[in-house]
Structures are given as C-alpha cells and as structure tokens.
Design a protein around this motif. Structure first.
Motif, PDB file in Angstrom:
ATOM      1  N   VAL A 255       0.766  -1.231  -0.070  1.00 26.95           N
ATOM      2  CA  VAL A 255       0.052  -0.005   0.008  1.00 26.95           C
ATOM      3  C   VAL A 255       0.843   1.233   0.047  1.00 26.95           C
ATOM      4  O   VAL A 255       0.726   2.276  -0.931  1.00 26.95           O
ATOM      5  N   ALA A 256       1.970   1.251   0.880  1.00 24.55           N
ATOM      6  CA  ALA A 256       2.848   2.518   0.839  1.00 24.55           C
ATOM      7  C   ALA A 256       3.771   2.710  -0.240  1.00 24.55           C
ATOM      8  O   ALA A 256       3.605   3.669  -0.803  1.00 24.55           O
TER       9      ALA A 256
ATOM     10  N   ILE B 126      -2.471   8.025  -0.211  1.00 28.34           N
ATOM     11  CA  ILE B 126      -2.440   6.570   0.752  1.00 28.34           C
ATOM     12  C   ILE B 126      -3.950   6.424   0.987  1.00 28.34           C
ATOM     13  O   ILE B 126      -4.168   5.114   1.186  1.00 28.34           O
ATOM     14  N   ILE B 127      -4.919   7.300   1.022  1.00 23.33           N
ATOM     15  CA  ILE B 127      -6.194   6.776   1.433  1.00 23.33           C
ATOM     16  C   ILE B 127      -6.791   5.852  -0.091  1.00 23.33           C
ATOM     17  O   ILE B 127      -7.450   5.028   0.352  1.00 23.33           O
TER      18      ILE B 127
ATOM     19  N   GLY C  67       1.443   5.231   8.743  1.00 18.21           N
ATOM     20  CA  GLY C  67       0.439   5.032   9.304  1.00 18.21           C
ATOM     21  C   GLY C  67      -0.080   3.508   9.308  1.00 18.21           C
ATOM     22  O   GLY C  67      -0.617   2.782  10.237  1.00 18.21           O
ATOM     23  N   VAL C  68       0.143   3.309   8.059  1.00 22.34           N
ATOM     24  CA  VAL C  68      -0.153   1.593   7.769  1.00 22.34           C
ATOM     25  C   VAL C  68       0.492   0.527   8.298  1.00 22.34           C
ATOM     26  O   VAL C  68       0.529  -0.619   8.476  1.00 22.34           O
ATOM     27  N   PHE C  69       1.868   0.955   8.707  1.00 20.18           N
ATOM     28  CA  PHE C  69       2.737   0.118   9.639  1.00 20.18           C
ATOM     29  C   PHE C  69       2.496   0.031  10.969  1.00 20.18           C
ATOM     30  O   PHE C  69       3.183  -0.674  11.615  1.00 20.18           O
TER      31      PHE C  69
ATOM     32  N   ILE D 178      -7.786   7.515  -7.396  1.00 15.01           N
ATOM     33  CA  ILE D 178      -8.317   6.489  -8.138  1.00 15.01           C
ATOM     34  C   ILE D 178      -7.269   5.635  -8.759  1.00 15.01           C
ATOM     35  O   ILE D 178      -7.096   4.625  -8.675  1.00 15.01           O
ATOM     36  N   ILE D 179      -6.053   6.545  -9.203  1.00 14.68           N
ATOM     37  CA  ILE D 179      -5.002   5.838  -9.560  1.00 14.68           C
ATOM     38  C   ILE D 179      -4.116   5.090  -8.633  1.00 14.68           C
ATOM     39  O   ILE D 179      -3.822   3.975  -8.616  1.00 14.68           O
ATOM     40  N   ALA D 180      -3.969   5.690  -7.546  1.00  7.90           N
ATOM     41  CA  ALA D 180      -3.407   4.926  -6.208  1.00  7.90           C
ATOM     42  C   ALA D 180      -4.200   3.707  -5.802  1.00  7.90           C
ATOM     43  O   ALA D 180      -3.624   2.542  -5.613  1.00  7.90           O
ATOM     44  N   GLY D 181      -5.585   3.687  -5.616  1.00  6.99           N
ATOM     45  CA  GLY D 181      -6.481   2.683  -5.574  1.00  6.99           C
ATOM     46  C   GLY D 181      -6.280   1.397  -6.522  1.00  6.99           C
ATOM     47  O   GLY D 181      -6.254   0.195  -6.063  1.00  6.99           O
ATOM     48  N   PHE D 182      -6.238   1.904  -7.723  1.00 10.16           N
ATOM     49  CA  PHE D 182      -6.324   0.917  -8.875  1.00 10.16           C
ATOM     50  C   PHE D 182      -4.863   0.141  -8.790  1.00 10.16           C
ATOM     51  O   PHE D 182      -4.831  -0.942  -8.671  1.00 10.16           O
TER      52      PHE D 182
END
Length: 582
Positions: free
Chosen positions: A77-78, A101-102, A189-191, A323-327
């Motif tokens: 994710v990061a 990141i979201i 945050g995700v860690f 959108i790009i980050a999620g995909f």
C-alpha cells in the motif's frame, strides 16, 4: 525484516517531502524572499519535530479507515501511494499525499474484503473540501488584517522587507511542524499495526516503537525536502500566481493553520470541553490547503493574477490521484499475493483491534515493551557525528579554496582568451585596412607614372615641333613674325603645364613617408633635391627627369652629382638602389 518492509513507507515519505515542501516555502521561495537552501534546512528540522511530537493524532482516523493487518500489505500500500506521488511530482504537480495513501488503503480494503468505514471516509473526504475552503478564508482574513496593520504602521520599505523575511522563516517553521504532525500518518500509518513493541531509552528522553516509527517517517520526509522539492516549490511559488512577499506570508500561515487544526488533539479536546463538536483529526491535504490559500488571496485581488490553466492542471491531479493509487494498489496486492506469495492481509482482521488499542494507549508502557538503554550509544554517536562534521567542514573549506582558485584561473584564462580574440580581430582589421591602403597607393603610383609619361611624351612632341618651326623660320619666304609667335606659344606651354602641377601634387602626397625617412637619414637635402630623389625612385632616366622638371639633361646630371655628394656616396654606390631601399 520490518525495516525492509518499511522501505516503501520511507519512499512514500521521501515523495511527500519532495512534493509537499512546496506548500510550506514554495510561495516564499517563489517571491525570492527566502533562499531555497535556508527553506529546506528549516523545513527538514521542524517537519521531524512535528512528526515525533504530534504525529499520532491523525493516525487514529487513518487506522479506522482501513487497518492494514499484514506487513506485506502495508509494504504494498505504501509503495503504491509513493509511486503515485512520485509520478505526480515528476509532472511538477503539487498533489495530495493524503489522497494517494487513502486511495491505496481503499484498494487494500477492496482486495482483502474489508469494509470501508463510510463514516470515516466521509469525514476524510469532507476535509478535502474543507481544507482549501478554510485555507482561502484564513488567507483572506489574514491578508486584510496584515494590510490594515501595514497601512497604520507605515513601516519603511527596507525595514518591512526584513520583517517579512523573518516572519516567513518563523511561519514556515510552523508550517513544517504542522506538515510533519499531520502528514506523517500518511507515511507510516499503515505500519502501526505491525510495529515491533520496543522502547528506546536515550538517557534524557525515551521513544516507544510508534514514536520511533514517526521519527523515521519524519526523517524520510526531510530527506525528500532536501533532495527533490525544488521543482514543485517553483510551480507553487511562481507558476500558479505571482506572489508578493506579504501574500506569501499570509498564504504560508493560512496553510499551516489548516494543517495544525486537523492534527492538534489538544485543540480538539479544548473545543469539546466547551460543548462544541470536536475537530476531526485526519491527515488533510497540504496541497489543497496551500492552493486554497493562494486562490483566496487571488480572488481578493480580483482574480486577475490567477493562472486558471495551472489551477486546472493541479485540480486534475487531485481528482485522479486517489483513483490511480487505489487501482495500482489493488493490482499490486494481487501480484504480491499470487505471484510472490507475500501475505498482504490476515483473514481475521484482528489487527484492527490491536492497532486501535495501541493508538489509544500512546505512549506504550515501558514495563511491557522491550526496554533498551541507548544512552551510551547515543553519546558515542553524537561524538562520532561531531568528529565527522568537523572533518566534513575541513574538507569543504579545502574544497572551497581549491574551487575558488580554479574559478580565478578560469577567469584569467577567459580574460586572456577574450583579449586574444580582440587582438586577433584588431589585427585582421588593421591588415584589411593596410591592404586597402596598399591598393590605393598602387593605384596612385600607376596614375603618377601615367602622368609622368604623358608629360614626357608631350614635351618630346613640343620639342620636335619647336625644332621644325626653327627650320621653317630659317627659310626666306616664310612669315617670320607669325612663326615666332607660334614658337613663343610652344615655349610657354613647355613651362606652364597643369599636368606638371598635378604630377607634383601626386609626388608630394605619395612620397610623404619617403621624404620623412629621407630627411631622417639626410637632413641637409633641399626641397628640390628631395623632389629629384622621388623621381629617381620612379626609376626615370635623366632625360625624362629633365622633361618633367623642364630643365636640360645636363642640369639633371649636375643635380644628381650634387645630390650624391650631399649623401656622401662613393663612386661605386648606386644612387637609384640606395634611394629605392629607403
């Protein structure tokens, strides 16, 4: 192993620093009030302080949106968010790292089957709208307040410039602190659910595992600021709208206030204590806040200076980033899970509770964590760093001296080449002028010879004519009086001749330098003798000279003899050769 997976978060922190530092000092650097080097030093220091001292606030909300419960998932994710931010940075667009990141976390939610908390997502998305609006409102109010103050105070322009410069540095430091406090959650945050339970005691202060995580995240942001923030900084500071120093000051302060409001748990608790709803502690977009502040000042001035094409480009980046980050996150998780067999999520989502518990109990109790005393290592590290700094400074001074000498040598060589080129140009010009002069002299020399020949031929003709008339006069049946008049006219033509005068003028013009050299060597020569030398130089015979000078050949020979005596020539010396060598 944890540090290996954390590398993607550090990459995201580097991207965030490279992109979002523009929001703090972009307007100040763009208005040339603060040097870029000074800006990055201040921003780096205070972003680390903000991350360590106040970074936990926004992390809570981010964890509620989607607690990435496997270290492999957090890494992916990061990494996807970092790649998205880096790509946008390469396009020189000040995008929102929060949105990246979201978007990546929502991609993880979709892939892992976790439910996205719509309430939390709505709270976060609402800040994407509230952030720029608040930035614009704060900027308008602060600008009006500053304008009112400056009109009343009437500070001298030079003093005002200095005050604004220091104010920009102080407010920039506050902005960097707020950025670290609010956005370090985006980086690490995700860690948090996977962070080792560790407690480091440095003697005079101690850090638990999560605070260490924030410290490392803050350092990665600072590295991004130092190494790669200049391009985006200039986009915000120069391309969107030309900013005055006053406007830059207001914009940075407005942006810092927005970030501070959404990351300060103390402020939120204070508002709740008086019965008002608390402020959502979420990682808001620094880019949106700064662009909103710039728009606010621009609209206050009538909107004439706003470059809407640049604004449109930035807005497009904001829309496409999540959108790009999620995909990318969804696709990358699929590959990590199925191709590299990396566990990207736990089926029982128990880490959510664990993460929430960890965040609610900050700082972690030293009694249950692994306690490591680092006082002595820290002391030794400081000593080593000081020695290294001294060595680096000494090397830098030596390098600067060498560089200075090189620059001086380069300047001398450059000046020498410039002078050489100038002299070559002058030499070419002089040679060209000399060639033209030689042509002109040669032309006049030929013309002089033509005139001399013309005079000689005419005089010869007149001499022949006079001889024939004498023969006719000696005859008995000839009209003596008319012939005598005709002879007299011819004799007058022999002595009064315009061409001879013209020839004399040519002789004097062309032989000016020759006369100068001749008198330097033989100063006793008269004007007639100099004139005779000029005729000798033309290599004319005595007879021809006599014709030009309108004297007898015998007189020319006598004059040549006197000339040789004055020049102290011996019998074997050739007069023509000596004169031609002058």
């Amino acid at each position: 192993m944890f540090l290996f997976f954390l590398s993607s978060g550090l990459f995201l922190g580097w991207s965030l620093g490279a992109n979002d530092a523009a929001n703090i000092f972009g307007s100040a650097v763009g208005s040339k009030m603060v040097k870029f080097s000074v800006a990055v030093i201040i921003a780096s220091i205070f972003v680390i302080l903000g991350a360590v001292l106040q970074g936990a606030g926004a992390s809570d909300t981010l964890g509620k949106l989607g607690s990435v419960n496997a270290i492999g998932g957090a890494f992916t994710v990061a990494l996807c968010a970092g790649v998205t931010v880096f790509w946008m940075t390469r396009l020189k667009l000040p995008i929102s790292t929060s949105q990246a990141i979201i978007g990546a976390i929502i991609g993880w939610n979709f892939y892992s089957g976790n439910t996205t908390d719509i309430t939390v997502l709505g709270k976060i998305v609402s800040t994407w709208v509230a952030g720029p609006i608040l930035g614009a409102i704060f900027a308008i109010l602060l600008y009006l307040l500053l304008k009112f103050f400056l009109e009343r105070s009437q500070i001298h322009l030079i003093k005002l410039d200095a005050y604004l410069k220091y104010a920009l540095l102080i407010i920039g430091a506050f902005g960097a602190y707020s950025l670290g406090a609010n956005n370090v959650a985006n980086v690490v945050g995700v860690f948090i659910p996977s962070v080792p339970d560790i407690y480091l005691d440095f003697g005079f202060f101690a850090l638990d595992g999560i605070q260490l995580l924030f410290l490392v995240g803050g350092i990665s942001i600072a590295v991004g600021i130092v190494t790669y923030s200049k391009k985006v900084m200039m986009t915000v500071g120069s391309d969107l709208m030309k900013l005055s120093a006053e406007a830059a000051l207001v914009i940075v302060l407005a942006h810092a206030m927005v970030l501070f409001i959404f990351s300060s748990s103390s402020l939120s608790n204070a508002i709740q204590s008086i019965g008002l709803p608390g402020i959502p502690l979420v990682p808001v977009s620094s880019s949106q806040a700064i662009v909103g502040a710039i728009m606010g000042v621009g609209l206050l001035k009538g909107g004439r200076g706003i470059k809407f094409n640049v604004l449109g480009r930035i807005s497009l980046g904001w829309i496409t980033t999540p959108i790009i980050a999620g995909f990318v996150s969804f696709v990358s998780l699929f590959f990590m899970d199925n191709v590299f067999k990396l566990q990207v999520f736990n089926g029982t989502n128990t880490a959510l509770k664990s993460a929430t518990t960890n965040l609610n109990n900050l700082p972690t109790s030293a009694e249950t964590a692994l306690n490591i005393n680092l006082f002595q290592p820290l002391l030794y590290t400081i000593i080593i760093i000081l020695i290294a700094v001294i060595i680096v400074l000494a090397l830098k001074l030596t390098s600067d001296k060498l560089h200075s000498k090189d620059e001086q040598s380069t300047d001398i060589v450059r000046k020498y080449k410039t002078q050489e080129a100038f002299l070559k140009t002058e030499l070419t010009k002089v040679n060209s002028e000399n060639a033209e002069l030689e042509k002109e002299i040669e032309f006049k020399r030929k013309e002089q010879m033509n005139i001399a020949l013309s005079i000689i031929q005419k005089n010869r003709f007149l001499e022949k004519l006079r001889t024939k008339i004498d023969a006719i006069i000696n005859k008995s049946d000839t009209n003596q009086e008319e012939l005598s008049n005709l002879k007299k006219l011819i004799v007058e033509n022999l002595s009064i001749d315009k061409e001879r005068q013209r020839f004399n003028i040519y002789i004097n013009e062309l032989n000016r330098d020759f006369y100068f050299r001749l008198l330097n060597r033989y100063p006793n020569l008269t004007e007639n003798e100099q004139h005779l030398c000029a005729l000798v130089r033309l290599n004319l015979s005595s007879k021809d000279m006599a014709s030009i000078l309108n004297i007898s050949t015998k007189s020319v020979e006598v004059n040549r003899h006197r000339l040789r005596k004055k020049m102290h020539l011996k019998r074997e010396n050739n007069l023509s050769e000596i004169i031609s060598k002058l």
